[in-house]
Every structure is written in structure tokens, then in C-alpha cells.
Motif scaffolding. Structure first.
Motif, PDB file in Angstrom:
ATOM      1  N   TRP A 286      27.780  12.729 -26.329  1.00 24.87           N
ATOM      2  CA  TRP A 286      28.060  11.323 -26.067  1.00 24.87           C
ATOM      3  C   TRP A 286      29.538  11.149 -25.786  1.00 24.87           C
ATOM      4  CZ3 TRP A 286      31.629   8.790 -29.108  1.00 24.87           C
ATOM      5  CH2 TRP A 286      31.893   9.326 -30.379  1.00 24.87           C
ATOM      6  N   GLY A 287      29.864  10.014 -25.219  1.00 26.71           N
ATOM      7  CA  GLY A 287      31.258   9.698 -24.961  1.00 26.71           C
ATOM      8  C   GLY A 287      31.392   8.221 -24.654  1.00 26.71           C
ATOM      9  N   LEU A 288      32.646   7.795 -24.419  1.00 29.48           N
ATOM     10  CA  LEU A 288      32.942   6.390 -24.149  1.00 29.48           C
ATOM     11  C   LEU A 288      33.796   6.284 -22.895  1.00 29.48           C
ATOM     12  CD1 LEU A 288      33.762   5.644 -27.872  1.00 29.48           C
ATOM     13  CD2 LEU A 288      31.805   4.676 -26.638  1.00 29.48           C
ATOM     14  N   VAL A 289      33.567   5.239 -22.113  1.00 25.97           N
ATOM     15  CA  VAL A 289      34.311   5.014 -20.868  1.00 25.97           C
ATOM     16  C   VAL A 289      34.598   3.525 -20.756  1.00 25.97           C
ATOM     17  CG1 VAL A 289      32.162   4.814 -19.501  1.00 25.97           C
ATOM     18  CG2 VAL A 289      34.319   5.403 -18.351  1.00 25.97           C
ATOM     19  N   ASP A 290      35.770   3.190 -20.174  1.00 29.40           N
ATOM     20  CA  ASP A 290      36.116   1.776 -20.013  1.00 29.40           C
ATOM     21  C   ASP A 290      35.835   1.305 -18.594  1.00 29.40           C
ATOM     22  OD1 ASP A 290      39.425   1.780 -18.802  1.00 29.40           O
ATOM     23  OD2 ASP A 290      38.396   3.602 -19.401  1.00 29.40           O
ATOM     24  N   ALA A 291      35.375   0.057 -18.478  1.00 28.53           N
ATOM     25  CA  ALA A 291      35.279  -0.622 -17.182  1.00 28.53           C
ATOM     26  C   ALA A 291      36.328  -1.729 -17.208  1.00 28.53           C
ATOM     27  CB  ALA A 291      33.886  -1.205 -16.976  1.00 28.53           C
ATOM     28  N   VAL A 292      37.271  -1.697 -16.240  1.00 28.66           N
ATOM     29  CA  VAL A 292      38.490  -2.491 -16.317  1.00 28.66           C
ATOM     30  C   VAL A 292      38.233  -3.992 -16.263  1.00 28.66           C
ATOM     31  CG1 VAL A 292      40.713  -2.964 -15.184  1.00 28.66           C
ATOM     32  CG2 VAL A 292      39.841  -0.615 -15.319  1.00 28.66           C
ATOM     33  N   ILE A 293      37.361  -4.425 -15.345  1.00 28.39           N
ATOM     34  CA  ILE A 293      37.229  -5.869 -15.142  1.00 28.39           C
ATOM     35  C   ILE A 293      35.848  -6.214 -14.602  1.00 28.39           C
ATOM     36  CG2 ILE A 293      38.241  -5.742 -12.807  1.00 28.39           C
ATOM     37  CD1 ILE A 293      39.617  -8.480 -13.440  1.00 28.39           C
ATOM     38  N   SER A 294      35.289  -7.285 -15.144  1.00 25.39           N
ATOM     39  CA  SER A 294      34.008  -7.790 -14.644  1.00 25.39           C
ATOM     40  C   SER A 294      34.260  -8.888 -13.624  1.00 25.39           C
ATOM     41  CB  SER A 294      33.170  -8.343 -15.796  1.00 25.39           C
ATOM     42  OG  SER A 294      32.126  -9.159 -15.291  1.00 25.39           O
ATOM     43  N   THR A 295      33.597  -8.788 -12.484  1.00 24.43           N
ATOM     44  CA  THR A 295      33.756  -9.830 -11.465  1.00 24.43           C
ATOM     45  C   THR A 295      33.011 -11.102 -11.864  1.00 24.43           C
ATOM     46  OG1 THR A 295      31.900  -8.831 -10.271  1.00 24.43           O
ATOM     47  CG2 THR A 295      34.120  -8.247  -9.535  1.00 24.43           C
ATOM     48  N   GLU A 296      32.197 -11.043 -12.911  1.00 28.49           N
ATOM     49  CA  GLU A 296      31.479 -12.241 -13.353  1.00 28.49           C
ATOM     50  C   GLU A 296      32.351 -13.137 -14.224  1.00 28.49           C
ATOM     51  OE1 GLU A 296      27.777 -11.217 -15.193  1.00 28.49           O
ATOM     52  OE2 GLU A 296      26.819 -10.749 -13.264  1.00 28.49           O
ATOM     53  N   LEU A 298      35.689 -11.799 -15.757  1.00 25.09           N
ATOM     54  CA  LEU A 298      36.996 -11.163 -15.995  1.00 25.09           C
ATOM     55  C   LEU A 298      37.067 -10.372 -17.299  1.00 25.09           C
ATOM     56  CD1 LEU A 298      39.688 -13.786 -14.856  1.00 25.09           C
ATOM     57  CD2 LEU A 298      38.450 -12.125 -13.470  1.00 25.09           C
ATOM     58  N   SER A 299      35.941 -10.215 -17.997  1.00 27.65           N
ATOM     59  CA  SER A 299      35.964  -9.437 -19.237  1.00 27.65           C
ATOM     60  C   SER A 299      36.152  -7.951 -18.920  1.00 27.65           C
ATOM     61  CB  SER A 299      34.652  -9.631 -20.005  1.00 27.65           C
ATOM     62  OG  SER A 299      33.565  -9.114 -19.240  1.00 27.65           O
ATOM     63  N   ALA A 300      36.483  -7.195 -19.954  1.00 31.75           N
ATOM     64  CA  ALA A 300      36.519  -5.734 -19.851  1.00 31.75           C
ATOM     65  C   ALA A 300      35.446  -5.177 -20.778  1.00 31.75           C
ATOM     66  CB  ALA A 300      37.881  -5.199 -20.253  1.00 31.75           C
ATOM     67  N   SER A 301      34.992  -3.966 -20.499  1.00 32.53           N
ATOM     68  CA  SER A 301      33.878  -3.397 -21.265  1.00 32.53           C
ATOM     69  C   SER A 301      34.124  -1.941 -21.609  1.00 32.53           C
ATOM     70  CB  SER A 301      32.577  -3.464 -20.451  1.00 32.53           C
ATOM     71  OG  SER A 301      32.360  -4.759 -19.955  1.00 32.53           O
ATOM     72  N   ILE A 302      33.482  -1.520 -22.683  1.00 36.89           N
ATOM     73  CA  ILE A 302      33.395  -0.099 -23.026  1.00 36.89           C
ATOM     74  C   ILE A 302      31.908   0.263 -23.002  1.00 36.89           C
ATOM     75  CG2 ILE A 302      33.900   1.703 -24.717  1.00 36.89           C
ATOM     76  CD1 ILE A 302      36.445   0.341 -23.796  1.00 36.89           C
ATOM     77  N   PHE A 303      31.591   1.370 -22.323  1.00 40.05           N
ATOM     78  CA  PHE A 303      30.218   1.873 -22.262  1.00 40.05           C
ATOM     79  C   PHE A 303      30.112   3.175 -23.046  1.00 40.05           C
ATOM     80  CE2 PHE A 303      30.232  -1.083 -18.823  1.00 40.05           C
ATOM     81  CZ  PHE A 303      28.908  -1.460 -18.613  1.00 40.05           C
ATOM     82  N   HIS A 304      28.953   3.345 -23.664  1.00 35.35           N
ATOM     83  CA  HIS A 304      28.638   4.551 -24.433  1.00 35.35           C
ATOM     84  C   HIS A 304      27.620   5.349 -23.622  1.00 35.35           C
ATOM     85  CE1 HIS A 304      25.712   6.187 -27.631  1.00 35.35           C
ATOM     86  NE2 HIS A 304      26.786   6.934 -27.758  1.00 35.35           N
ATOM     87  N   TRP A 305      27.989   6.578 -23.253  1.00 35.40           N
ATOM     88  CA  TRP A 305      27.005   7.416 -22.555  1.00 35.40           C
ATOM     89  C   TRP A 305      26.458   8.451 -23.527  1.00 35.40           C
ATOM     90  CZ3 TRP A 305      32.178   9.065 -21.218  1.00 35.40           C
ATOM     91  CH2 TRP A 305      32.452  10.408 -21.515  1.00 35.40           C
TER      92      TRP A 305
END
Length: 491
Positions: A286-296, A298-305
Motif C-alpha cells: 500500500w501507499g499514499l499519493v496526493d492530488a493537488v487540486i480538485s476542479t470541483e 479547490l480541495s486537495a486529496s490524499i489517496f490510499h492505493w
């Protein structure tokens, strides 16, 4: 050429002087397990790259004293100029690290964590600095030219590198010609630094590139997506952002074969999937990755793969950080239509024990700490603020000085208690989002690793005077840090 084509360490256990990988000749900073890395002596130096946005002066590799018992603690004690100008040093890393234990049975004598490879994101040159014999005085001993990278691997705009067991994997944003894609990975010899070739044998649908890392013991490589050179070099292209053209997927590959296996979509609104932080536990998938900006919103997110029981890969959003409202006149032009500051999560750091995640919100000027003991359900445990588009929060050591930028590159000590941050993202993006000037600074934050919590170290702060007017980006800690090693054995 794929990785199975260049296992160039041909000496067997009976060759050479008979030294095997477990002998005293092994570099003491190659750690068999995460626990061994955590228990090793603390870092006393940081290597920090500094660049000249105007490209008039050479970029530099600087050395910062991190020994609290030293008279020069918290100051720049070493400086090496690059041979030319216009590199825009950005991410950089070691020629070899703990992943060398995947060589077990080969001769590792002479292989050590000695050279720092410094890619120029604009020049496409890669400079090699030798940190021996004096770690405070690294010296550039070789340059891998843009021409060699282009000719032998077909890539340009080298961005991120990781030392692997059979070479250095250098992720590149663009092709050799022009400023388009596909970007991908070049492999370099970790002793001679020759460009061995392109890593991919079958890239499937992958076009955009950014980071590349792996689950070494599971023969899995992961890549993330930013944009082509044309999409990033002159700042964020608003139209392409709103059209959701930046990267928003992860790619999973067969590490030995260089073959694409699966594309995992994060959602087109989650623009710019950047920093990959696989678990340090070599058995984990497993790991974690960031998504910088949501076009919906403007939030930012962290995803767990993670790998499923069926053997394929999946990713879910586990953290969402909302935008903060701000009056239009305080916003850079680019953000005025939105009336809010996006967090812009541009870097993340996972502690070596895989328990704590540090998240840089470069837009709002916040560094957050999460307990990720259960990576599918992170829990926020700490936060500090420095800089930020709205706040420009001061450092406690200089309460009257507003700061440009925000916590951006973040690095965690091996024992997890010290967090170091710098404030520049990327020249063109700095200017776009911090039009009043970004300056340069480096700060240290102390982490409570029992129950969580962050405290800014009031006695450690470097600014643009320390860095001679250059902007600062990535930090590497002497002997390895949370994002420069892959471990081969479980504690």
C-alpha cells in the motif's frame, strides 16, 4: 532496455575478494530494515538544492548544519555551484541506498551512499556531486548532459530519481524532442552514471509522468502524473486545469519487465497526482499519493492505493482538505475568480515506521500531521502554519516578517521526530501564486511521535540571506531520510 537487461553487477559470491553483501564493507547507511534505519545515528547535515529563478547565476547544492551541539547549527556550512546556469535544480537523490540489499549474493564492495544526482528540471542536465571525502564540501564531478539523456533514453526534463538495486531510476516529464510526452523513466548505472536506456518495454496507456517508486519485493513499480513540459513550465494553464487535462491516475507496472499492467483512475477532477509514498515495510503493498487540486471545489486529496486479494490494484480517497475562503484583493490574479485559497497539497512525507504522514498545504501555508496506522482511515493529529497565500504566517523567530510561499518540500528524519520544510514549489508556479515574491526559507518542525502533534522549532530558521538570494527546494538528509530509501527486509 528494461531492468532485466542491465543487471551489470556480474560478480558472484565467489568472485572479487569474496566479500558478500553482509560484510563489514557494506555502507553502514544501507539499512536492512526500517527499524535499523530508525535506530541509526541521527542526521547532522542536510543537503538542500537552491536555484536562481532568473538563470543568471548558477544553481547550488548547499549544506546545512543540523547538529544542535554545533556552533554552526542551523546555518549553511557548504556550497557547491553548478557548472552552468539555468538548471532549476528541483528533486535530487542518492546513487545508492538500502535497496542495495536486493543485491544479496552480489559483490557490494565499493557501492555506497556517496554521490548525489542533481537533475536540472529546465536544463535536462544531471549533475553528479561527490559527498566524499568531506560531506560538508560536496563537489560536482560529472554532468550527464541533456544530449546523452535524449540520445540514450529518449527523455528530457528529469524530475525525480530513486536508487534501485540495479541502477538509478530517473523519472522524466518529457520526450527528447519538443515539450510534449510521453514522459517516462530512464535508468542510469549507479556507479558510472551512464544512461543505460529507457526503462519501459510496454507503456500501455501511460502518457503523463511525474513520480516513480516501487514495492521492491513484489516486483511492482508505481508511477504518477503531472503534465507535459508545455503544461507546467510557464505556470498552471488555467484552461487545461479546468478541462481536467493534468494527470489524475496511477499506473502499476511489472518492475522486472518494464511492462504496464494497470491504470487506476483517481477521478478527472483530482488534478495533478504527484508524490508517491509507498509503505516502507517491504512486505506491504500500500501507499499514499496526493492530488493537488480538485476542479470541483479547490480541495486537495490524499489517496490510499493497495493491492486487492485478486492481485490487482485500487485506490480510494482517504483525506480531503478544503479550500479556505479569502477576499479577492488578497488573492493572486489566477485565483480571484474562485474567492478562495486552495490548500495545494504539493508534497507529502511518510515516516519510516509508516505511522505518520506529513502533508504540505503550500497554498494555505499549513503543514499537517496524520496518524496513518490504519492507512485507509487517517486521523489528523497536528498542524502548524508558515507563510500561505492569505496568512503569510511569520516564523516565531521573526514574528514581524511575513513569509512568502508555504511549507512545500517536506522531509522526515529516519527516527520520525524532525520534519524539515522549504518554501519553493517551481519557479513559474511560485511567481503565479505568490506574485509579491516568495523569498527563500527553511524551517524545522518537531513531531510528537507518541500521540501526535507538531511544534515549530524557534531556534532553526534559514532565509534568503542564508541562501544568497536563491530559492530552495528539496532536502536530503545525511545517511538517508524517509523518502530516499527502499528497504528489503522486515523488522
Amino acid at each position: 532496455m528494461n531492468s532485466s537487461g542491465h543487471h551489470h553487477h556480474s560478480t558472484g559470491p565467489g568472485d572479487s575478494d569474496g566479500t558478500d553483501a553482509t560484510s563489514a564493507a557494506t555502507d553502514p547507511t544501507f539499512y536492512r530494515s526500517p527499524a535499523q534505519a530508525i535506530a541509526a545515528p541521527r542526521e547532522t547535515l542536510a543537503y538542500v538544492v537552491a536555484f536562481d529563478r532568473t538563470a543568471q547565476r548558477p544553481d547550488a547544492l548547499t549544506v546545512v548544519d543540523l547538529d544542535p551541539d554545533s556552533d554552526s547549527y542551523g546555518t549553511v556550512v557548504g556550497w557547491e555551484d553548478m557548472p552552468g546556469t539555468g538548471d532549476e535544480l528541483h528533486h535530487f537523490g542518492w546513487n545508492a541506498c538500502s535497496s542495495a540489499f536486493m543485491h544479496e549474493g552480489h559483490d557490494m564492495t565499493g557501492l555506497s551512499r556517496r554521490y548525489l544526482l542533481l537533475p536540472g528540471l529546465r536544463s535536462s542536465n544531471v549533475h553528479v556531486a561527490d559527498t566524499h571525502p568531506d560531506p560538508r564540501n560536496p563537489r560536482v564531478v560529472k554532468t550527464i548532459t541533456a544530449e546523452e539523456l535524449a540520445e540514450k533514453a529518449g527523455y528530457s526534463r528529469p524530475h525525480t530519481l530513486h536508487c534501485g538495486p540495479d541502477g538509478v531510476y530517473l523519472s522524466c516529464l518529457g520526450t527528447a524532442s519538443g515539450d510534449g510526452g510521453p514522459g517516462g523513466i530512464a535508468v542510469l548505472d549507479h556507479s558510472t552514471f551512464d544512461v543505460l536506456g529507457k526503462w519501459e518495454t510496454d507503456r500501455g496507456p501511460q502518457h503523463l509522468a511525474y513520480d516513480a517508486w516501487w514495492h521492491l519485493r513484489h516486483n511492482a513499480l508505481v508511477t504518477s502524473e503531472w503534465g507535459t513540459p508545455a503544461m507546467v513550465e510557464h505556470g498552471i494553464v488555467g484552461e487545461q486545469l479546468l478541462n481536467q487535462e493534468y494527470g489524475h491516475a496511477l499506473h502499476f507496472w511489472d518492475l522486472a519487465a518494464g511492462k504496464h499492467l494497470q491504470r487506476v483512475e483517481l477521478g478527472a477532477e483530482h488534478q495533478m497526482a504527484l508524490e508517491l509514498r509507498p509503505a516502507h515495510d517491504p512486505e506491504a503493498t500500500w501507499g499514499l499519493v496526493d492530488a493537488v487540486i480538485s476542479t470541483e471545489d479547490l480541495s486537495a486529496s490524499i489517496f490510499h492505493w493497495h493491492r486487492t486479494e485478486a492481485g490487482d490494484w485500487t485506490a480510494e480517497k482517504v483525506i480531503s482538505i478544503p479550500a479556505e475562503p479569502l477576499e479577492a484583493e488578497k488573492l493572486p490574479e489566477f485565483l480571484r475568480p474562485f474567492g478562495a485559497v486552495p490548500p495545494l497539497v504539493t508534497d507529502i512525507s511518510l515516516s519510516v515506521d509508516d505511522r505518520w504522514l506529513y502533508v504540505s498545504c503550500w497554498g494555505t501555508g499549513e503543514l499537517k500531521q496524520y496518524d496513518v496506522s490504519d492507512p485507509a482511515h487517517p486521523r489528523e493529529t497536528g498542524s502548524v502554519r508558515l507563510g500561505g497565500i492569505g496568512d503569510r504566517a511569520a516564523h516565531p523567530s521573526a514574528p514581524d516578517t511575513w513569509l512568502g510561499g508555504g511549507p512545500q518540500m517536506v522531509e522526515t528524519s529516519r527516527d520520525g521526530t524532525r520534519i524539515y520544510v522549504t518554501n519553493s514549489l517551481y519557479g513559474a508556479w511560485d511567481d503565479q501564486l505568490y506574485p509579491h515574491g516568495i523569498g527563500a526559507w527553511m524551517a524545522k518542525i518537531d513531531a510528537d511521535t507518541d500521540t501526535g502533534g507538531l511544534t515549530i522549532d524557534e531556534d532553526f530558521f534559514l532565509d534568503q540571506e542564508d541562501f544568497r538570494g536563491l530559492r530552495v527546494h528539496q532536502i536530503r538528509l545525511q545517511g538517508g531520510d524517509a523518502s530516499s530509501d527502499s528497504y528489503c527486509y522486515r523488522t
